[in-house]
Design an enzyme around this catalytic site. Structure first.
Site, PDB file in Angstrom:
ATOM      1  N   HIS A  95       9.187   6.909   8.076  1.00  0.00           N
ATOM      2  CA  HIS A  95       9.806   6.969   6.749  1.00  0.00           C
ATOM      3  C   HIS A  95      11.281   7.299   6.939  1.00  0.00           C
ATOM      4  O   HIS A  95      11.659   8.007   7.875  1.00  0.00           O
ATOM      5  CB  HIS A  95       9.125   8.029   5.876  1.00  0.00           C
ATOM      6  CG  HIS A  95       7.835   7.551   5.297  1.00  0.00           C
ATOM      7  ND1 HIS A  95       7.701   7.190   3.975  1.00  0.00           N
ATOM      8  CD2 HIS A  95       6.621   7.340   5.859  1.00  0.00           C
ATOM      9  CE1 HIS A  95       6.459   6.798   3.752  1.00  0.00           C
ATOM     10  NE2 HIS A  95       5.785   6.871   4.875  1.00  0.00           N
ATOM     11  N   ASN A 106       9.161   3.927   3.391  1.00  0.00           N
ATOM     12  CA  ASN A 106       9.217   3.549   4.805  1.00  0.00           C
ATOM     13  C   ASN A 106      10.558   2.916   5.112  1.00  0.00           C
ATOM     14  O   ASN A 106      11.285   2.508   4.217  1.00  0.00           O
ATOM     15  CB  ASN A 106       8.126   2.527   5.098  1.00  0.00           C
ATOM     16  CG  ASN A 106       6.750   3.055   4.826  1.00  0.00           C
ATOM     17  OD1 ASN A 106       6.247   2.935   3.719  1.00  0.00           O
ATOM     18  ND2 ASN A 106       6.154   3.670   5.810  1.00  0.00           N
ATOM     19  N   ARG A 152       0.836  -1.206   0.000  1.00  0.00           N
ATOM     20  CA  ARG A 152       0.000   0.000   0.000  1.00  0.00           C
ATOM     21  C   ARG A 152       0.875   1.263   0.000  1.00  0.00           C
ATOM     22  O   ARG A 152       0.969   1.969  -0.997  1.00  0.00           O
ATOM     23  CB  ARG A 152      -0.935  -0.021   1.224  1.00  0.00           C
ATOM     24  CG  ARG A 152      -2.122   0.915   1.126  1.00  0.00           C
ATOM     25  CD  ARG A 152      -1.782   2.358   1.404  1.00  0.00           C
ATOM     26  NE  ARG A 152      -1.187   2.576   2.735  1.00  0.00           N
ATOM     27  CZ  ARG A 152      -0.656   3.715   3.124  1.00  0.00           C
ATOM     28  NH1 ARG A 152      -0.653   4.761   2.315  1.00  0.00           N
ATOM     29  NH2 ARG A 152      -0.104   3.833   4.306  1.00  0.00           N
ATOM     30  N   ASP A 153       1.562   1.541   1.083  1.00  0.00           N
ATOM     31  CA  ASP A 153       2.310   2.795   1.159  1.00  0.00           C
ATOM     32  C   ASP A 153       3.439   2.808   0.133  1.00  0.00           C
ATOM     33  O   ASP A 153       3.795   3.852  -0.411  1.00  0.00           O
ATOM     34  CB  ASP A 153       2.888   2.979   2.574  1.00  0.00           C
ATOM     35  CG  ASP A 153       3.158   4.442   2.902  1.00  0.00           C
ATOM     36  OD1 ASP A 153       2.916   5.308   2.041  1.00  0.00           O
ATOM     37  OD2 ASP A 153       3.615   4.716   4.022  1.00  0.00           O
ATOM     38  N   CYS A 175       8.020   9.433  -3.258  1.00  0.00           N
ATOM     39  CA  CYS A 175       7.034  10.126  -4.078  1.00  0.00           C
ATOM     40  C   CYS A 175       7.721  10.690  -5.307  1.00  0.00           C
ATOM     41  O   CYS A 175       8.663  11.460  -5.187  1.00  0.00           O
ATOM     42  CB  CYS A 175       6.388  11.241  -3.275  1.00  0.00           C
ATOM     43  SG  CYS A 175       5.245  12.195  -4.260  1.00  0.00           S
ATOM     44  N   HIS A 186       4.921   4.507  12.533  1.00  0.00           N
ATOM     45  CA  HIS A 186       5.102   4.368  11.080  1.00  0.00           C
ATOM     46  C   HIS A 186       6.149   5.399  10.654  1.00  0.00           C
ATOM     47  O   HIS A 186       5.862   6.595  10.591  1.00  0.00           O
ATOM     48  CB  HIS A 186       3.734   4.622  10.439  1.00  0.00           C
ATOM     49  CG  HIS A 186       3.694   4.707   8.953  1.00  0.00           C
ATOM     50  ND1 HIS A 186       3.126   3.727   8.158  1.00  0.00           N
ATOM     51  CD2 HIS A 186       4.123   5.658   8.085  1.00  0.00           C
ATOM     52  CE1 HIS A 186       3.199   4.089   6.888  1.00  0.00           C
ATOM     53  NE2 HIS A 186       3.801   5.254   6.808  1.00  0.00           N
TER      54      HIS A 186
HETATM   55  N1  COA Z   1     -12.981   5.674  -3.034  1.00  0.00           N
HETATM   56  C1  COA Z   1     -13.358   5.875  -4.302  1.00  0.00           C
HETATM   57  N2  COA Z   1     -13.956   6.993  -4.723  1.00  0.00           N
HETATM   58  C2  COA Z   1     -14.190   7.932  -3.792  1.00  0.00           C
HETATM   59  C3  COA Z   1     -13.845   7.769  -2.458  1.00  0.00           C
HETATM   60  C4  COA Z   1     -13.208   6.583  -2.081  1.00  0.00           C
HETATM   61  N3  COA Z   1     -12.820   6.355  -0.833  1.00  0.00           N
HETATM   62  N4  COA Z   1     -14.207   8.873  -1.789  1.00  0.00           N
HETATM   63  C5  COA Z   1     -14.779   9.698  -2.655  1.00  0.00           C
HETATM   64  N5  COA Z   1     -14.777   9.136  -3.880  1.00  0.00           N
HETATM   65  C6  COA Z   1     -15.275   9.700  -5.132  1.00  0.00           C
HETATM   66  C7  COA Z   1     -16.683  10.225  -4.975  1.00  0.00           C
HETATM   67  O1  COA Z   1     -17.602   9.186  -5.212  1.00  0.00           O
HETATM   68  C8  COA Z   1     -16.714  11.261  -6.083  1.00  0.00           C
HETATM   69  O2  COA Z   1     -16.826  10.632  -7.324  1.00  0.00           O
HETATM   70  P1  COA Z   1     -17.555  11.336  -8.549  1.00  0.00           P
HETATM   71  O3  COA Z   1     -16.801  12.600  -8.830  1.00  0.00           O
HETATM   72  O4  COA Z   1     -17.412  10.325  -9.637  1.00  0.00           O
HETATM   73  O5  COA Z   1     -18.931  11.591  -8.078  1.00  0.00           O
HETATM   74  C9  COA Z   1     -15.336  11.863  -6.036  1.00  0.00           C
HETATM   75  O6  COA Z   1     -14.505  10.830  -5.471  1.00  0.00           O
HETATM   76  C10 COA Z   1     -15.269  13.112  -5.216  1.00  0.00           C
HETATM   77  O7  COA Z   1     -15.803  12.865  -3.933  1.00  0.00           O
HETATM   78  P2  COA Z   1     -15.452  13.808  -2.701  1.00  0.00           P
HETATM   79  O8  COA Z   1     -16.083  13.267  -1.469  1.00  0.00           O
HETATM   80  O9  COA Z   1     -15.757  15.229  -3.079  1.00  0.00           O
HETATM   81  O10 COA Z   1     -13.928  13.547  -2.571  1.00  0.00           O
HETATM   82  P3  COA Z   1     -12.762  14.567  -2.802  1.00  0.00           P
HETATM   83  O11 COA Z   1     -12.597  14.904  -4.212  1.00  0.00           O
HETATM   84  O12 COA Z   1     -12.906  15.643  -1.795  1.00  0.00           O
HETATM   85  O13 COA Z   1     -11.523  13.616  -2.393  1.00  0.00           O
HETATM   86  C11 COA Z   1     -10.707  11.807  -1.048  1.00  0.00           C
HETATM   87  C12 COA Z   1     -11.388  13.147  -1.082  1.00  0.00           C
HETATM   88  C13 COA Z   1     -10.482  11.461   0.397  1.00  0.00           C
HETATM   89  C14 COA Z   1     -11.600  10.770  -1.688  1.00  0.00           C
HETATM   90  C15 COA Z   1      -9.400  11.847  -1.853  1.00  0.00           C
HETATM   91  O14 COA Z   1      -8.714  13.008  -1.521  1.00  0.00           O
HETATM   92  C16 COA Z   1      -8.541  10.653  -1.579  1.00  0.00           C
HETATM   93  O15 COA Z   1      -8.853   9.537  -1.960  1.00  0.00           O
HETATM   94  N6  COA Z   1      -7.392  10.846  -0.925  1.00  0.00           N
HETATM   95  C17 COA Z   1      -6.513   9.763  -0.556  1.00  0.00           C
HETATM   96  C18 COA Z   1      -5.108  10.237  -0.553  1.00  0.00           C
HETATM   97  C19 COA Z   1      -4.170   9.117  -0.143  1.00  0.00           C
HETATM   98  O16 COA Z   1      -4.445   7.953  -0.306  1.00  0.00           O
HETATM   99  N7  COA Z   1      -3.022   9.492   0.368  1.00  0.00           N
HETATM  100  C20 COA Z   1      -2.026   8.570   0.770  1.00  0.00           C
HETATM  101  C21 COA Z   1      -2.382   7.750   1.925  1.00  0.00           C
HETATM  102  S1  COA Z   1      -2.244   8.610   3.453  1.00  0.00           S
HETATM  103 ZN    ZN Z   2       3.700   6.368   5.041  1.00  0.00          ZN
END
Ligand code: COA
Ligand code: ZN
Length: 307
Positions: free
Chosen positions: A212, A252, A19-20, A243, A210
């Site tokens: 890095h 990590n 994952r990470d 990244c 955790h």
């Molecule tokens: N999985 C899949 N799709 C998701 C989702 C999830 N967990 N959460 C939201 N979405 C989709 C929504 O359904 C929506 O889809 P659409 O545009 O087709 O309708 C779209 O994403 C936007 O939804 P919204 O709630 O407004 O999300 P956002 O654009 O504000 O994004 C996150 C928020 C949290 C979903 C996004 O920033 C994210 O996935 N971040 C993860 C970052 C990450 O993994 N970082 C590293 C690990 S720490």
């Molecule tokens: Zn990490």
């Protein structure tokens, strides 16, 4: 050798490379991810964070989380978990059958907004609801407080701010706590400060760390934490991760480096070092670049050169 009677007898490791690690590499095929997870399942490691259920627009590398998880050969000696950023992610993870979730929230607002498009407070509000739904499905939730030792946008993050975020998640029912050193800003003295303050504030909480290795202090931080009795760490096979968009970012701490160090100090990990090194070699082939793990290069310390 058993040099340190004050250290824990054993530690629990969560392998986070799939994952990470892979979220920060160029995308790899679903089947290759499954092969890596299956290889890791055979190393003796007790826990594997297999996938994350995040927006495919935010992290295209994890878009196939359901498919990966459906294809993994699940080993009943291993506890598998998934990382989620929001309620929607938790619902996907629960629907896929996960019973352990890590929900991430950054202590610093700016990083939390960059990562999940919400303020820290908004994420914490959502976590309360998420924990309720997870518990209703019989799943456990670890709250991961990211940027716990500093933020790439805001610099140092006050210990009080980290304790506040952790405290809210715990009050809302999170079953365990993890601190993420997202960009490698921790040092041993900062580990002592935050772990000490956390123990005072929340003495009975299960704590995972955790780290890095961005600034080379990863294993030193582990040692400092071990000396405080912390017995639960994340690590990534081969030191996978980093990244592509952040100069100097790195993965990590490498699982095989952690295993190599602590086992020689008399701390059991359950991991077969040779098997983990083999998995690291596989990870290296998978991503097609040299991984930073030095134990992968040099082998176990007792490896001898044939005359
Ligand atoms: N999985 C899949 N799709 C998701 C989702 C999830 N967990 N959460 C939201 N979405 C989709 C929504 O359904 C929506 O889809 P659409 O545009 O087709 O309708 C779209 O994403 C936007 O939804 P919204 O709630 O407004 O999300 P956002 O654009 O504000 O994004 C996150 C928020 C949290 C979903 C996004 O920033 C994210 O996935 N971040 C993860 C970052 C990450 O993994 N970082 C590293 C690990 S720490
Ligand atoms: Zn990490």
């Amino acid at each position: 050798m058993g040099i340190s009677p004050d250290l824990p007898e054993r530690v629990s490791l969560r392998e986070v490379g799939p994952r990470d690690g892979l979220q920060n590499e160029a995308p790899v095929p679903t089947a290759a991810k499954v092969e890596l997870i299956d290889a890791l399942s055979g190393t003796g490691v007790g826990r594997i964070e297999a996938v994350s259920f995040v927006s495919p627009r935010a992290i295209p590398q994890m878009a196939d989380a359901e498919q990966v998880w459906a294809a993994v050969r699940r080993d009943d000696r291993v506890r598998y978990s998934a990382l989620v950023p929001n309620l929607r992610g938790a619902q996907r993870a629960l629907a896929a059958g996960f019973t352990e979730l890590e929900v991430v929230v950054s202590a610093s607002d700016t990083h939390n907004r960059a990562n999940v498009n919400r303020s820290t407070g908004q994420s914490l509000d959502e976590i309360a609801e998420l924990v309720e739904q997870a518990h209703a499905s019989g799943a456990r939730v670890t709250a991961v407080v990211a940027t716990a030792w500093g933020c790439p946008y805001e610099g140092d993050v006050p210990v009080e701010r980290v304790l506040w975020a952790a405290g809210r998640a715990l009050a809302d029912g999170a079953d365990a706590l993890s601190y993420g050193d997202t960009t490698g800003m921790a040092t041993p003295s900062r580990v002592q400060a935050l772990v000490g303050a956390t123990r005072s504030a929340y003495p009975d909480v299960a704590l995972n760390l955790h780290f890095h290795n961005t600034r080379g202090t990863g294993l030193a931080n582990v040692l400092a934490a071990l000396q405080l009795g912390v017995a639960d760490f994340d690590a990534s096979v081969g030191g996978l991760g980093g990244c592509p968009y952040a100069p100097g970012a790195s993965g990590n701490i490498a699982t095989e480096e952690l295993v190599h160090m602590v086992e020689d100090m008399g701390v059991a990990t359950g991991v077969d070092l040779e098997a983990m090194i083999e998995a690291a070699a596989r990870a290296e082939r998978l991503v097609g670049r040299t991984l930073p793990s030095q134990v992968l290069r040099a082998g176990p310390r007792t490896r001898t050169i044939l005359p």
